[in-house]
Design a protein around this motif. Structure first.
Motif, PDB file in Angstrom:
ATOM      1  N   SER A   4       0.888  -1.239   0.012  1.00 44.43           N
ATOM      2  CA  SER A   4       0.068   0.002   0.036  1.00 44.43           C
ATOM      3  C   SER A   4       0.728   1.170   0.159  1.00 44.43           C
ATOM      4  N   TRP A   5       2.109   1.218   0.759  1.00 44.08           N
ATOM      5  CA  TRP A   5       2.900   2.430   0.780  1.00 44.08           C
ATOM      6  C   TRP A   5       3.561   2.550  -0.615  1.00 44.08           C
ATOM      7  N   THR A   6       3.975   1.464  -1.229  1.00 43.61           N
ATOM      8  CA  THR A   6       4.549   1.535  -2.543  1.00 43.61           C
ATOM      9  C   THR A   6       3.530   1.999  -3.544  1.00 43.61           C
ATOM     10  N   ARG A   7       2.355   1.702  -3.556  1.00 47.03           N
ATOM     11  CA  ARG A   7       1.348   2.113  -4.358  1.00 47.03           C
ATOM     12  C   ARG A   7       1.157   3.625  -4.150  1.00 47.03           C
ATOM     13  N   ARG A   8       1.054   4.114  -2.901  1.00 50.08           N
ATOM     14  CA  ARG A   8       0.736   5.595  -2.626  1.00 50.08           C
ATOM     15  C   ARG A   8       1.964   6.153  -3.415  1.00 50.08           C
ATOM     16  N   ILE A   9       3.569   5.932  -2.965  1.00 46.23           N
ATOM     17  CA  ILE A   9       4.458   6.499  -3.832  1.00 46.23           C
ATOM     18  C   ILE A   9       4.238   6.592  -5.019  1.00 46.23           C
ATOM     19  N   PHE A  10       3.977   5.534  -5.656  1.00 46.57           N
ATOM     20  CA  PHE A  10       3.682   5.435  -7.094  1.00 46.57           C
ATOM     21  C   PHE A  10       2.407   6.399  -7.752  1.00 46.57           C
ATOM     22  N   ILE A  11       1.546   6.520  -7.095  1.00 44.69           N
ATOM     23  CA  ILE A  11       0.755   7.508  -7.266  1.00 44.69           C
ATOM     24  C   ILE A  11       0.914   8.989  -7.277  1.00 44.69           C
ATOM     25  N   ILE A  12       1.882   9.527  -5.951  1.00 46.97           N
ATOM     26  CA  ILE A  12       2.287  10.541  -5.955  1.00 46.97           C
ATOM     27  C   ILE A  12       3.199  10.967  -6.983  1.00 46.97           C
ATOM     28  N   LEU A  13       4.244   9.896  -7.313  1.00 46.15           N
ATOM     29  CA  LEU A  13       5.139  10.188  -8.455  1.00 46.15           C
ATOM     30  C   LEU A  13       4.444  10.312  -9.958  1.00 46.15           C
ATOM     31  N   THR A  14       3.518   9.482 -10.040  1.00 47.67           N
ATOM     32  CA  THR A  14       2.499   9.664 -11.155  1.00 47.67           C
ATOM     33  C   THR A  14       2.115  11.222 -11.474  1.00 47.67           C
ATOM     34  N   ILE A  15       1.330  11.474 -10.484  1.00 49.93           N
ATOM     35  CA  ILE A  15       0.765  12.846 -10.498  1.00 49.93           C
ATOM     36  C   ILE A  15       1.835  13.889 -10.625  1.00 49.93           C
ATOM     37  N   LEU A  16       2.957  13.819  -9.868  1.00 46.65           N
ATOM     38  CA  LEU A  16       3.987  15.109  -9.979  1.00 46.65           C
ATOM     39  C   LEU A  16       4.650  14.676 -11.408  1.00 46.65           C
ATOM     40  N   PHE A  17       4.939  13.506 -12.172  1.00 48.17           N
ATOM     41  CA  PHE A  17       5.276  13.613 -13.333  1.00 48.17           C
ATOM     42  C   PHE A  17       4.415  14.065 -14.364  1.00 48.17           C
ATOM     43  N   ALA A  18       3.080  13.757 -14.252  1.00 49.02           N
ATOM     44  CA  ALA A  18       2.059  14.348 -15.128  1.00 49.02           C
ATOM     45  C   ALA A  18       2.137  15.843 -15.154  1.00 49.02           C
TER      46      ALA A  18
END
Length: 162
Positions: A4-18
């Motif tokens: 769940s922490w890994t997914r949250r980090i990926f979600i944050i990184l995805t939003i930032l990169f978008a």
């Protein structure tokens, strides 16, 4: 818990990169050309003998195709990275099933299309279908790299467990 922490980090990184992609697309044409030309000149100076001694018209013969490739490579790479990040936002799936690949690719491809539409409203920029196709191809590669990472990590973890 770790997943769940890994997914949250990926979600944050995805939003930032978008957001980074959106910002880069919001810049006028002359700004993006300056950036890519800096990289292209460095490549030409490193790869073309006596490039720095050539006249500007002689340099342009080398610089124009290199700059075109740099710009297209940037498109490809940014959407490969975006799709890779989107993959990490999804719960663990069976990476042997095709559907697991389609959602991350589709999200990146739709974002690519919306980004090209957005560029039509930026001074000096235009949206191109060919760029959407290139971005979508980059997204496919990003998804495949993610899938390979999953397979490699699973094999490494299985060896450590045994």
């Amino acid at each position: 818990m770790v997943a769940s922490w890994t997914r949250r980090i990926f979600i944050i990184l995805t939003i930032l990169f978008a957001g980074v992609i959106f910002y880069m697309s919001s810049r006028p044409d002359y700004s993006t050309k300056q950036d890519s030309l800096r990289v292209s000149v460095e490549i030409c100076e490193a790869c073309v003998e006596d490039y720095d001694r050539m006249t500007p018209s002689e340099q342009a013969v080398y610089l124009e195709p290199v700059d075109h490739m740099v710009r297209k490579a940037a498109h490809f790479t940014e959407y490969a990275l975006l799709a890779f990040l989107v993959c990490g936002c999804f719960p663990k799936g069976d990476w042997r099933k095709m559907g697991t690949y389609l959602w991350p690719w589709a999200i990146a491809a739709v974002y690519a299309a919306s980004d090209e539409l957005h560029q039509r409203f930026v001074p000096g920029r235009n949206g191109c279908i060919s760029d959407v196709c290139l971005d979508s191809l980059g997204a496919i590669c990003g998804v495949l790299v993610y899938a390979m990472c999953v397979v490699i990590l699973r094999r490494l973890l299985n060896k450590k467990v045994k």
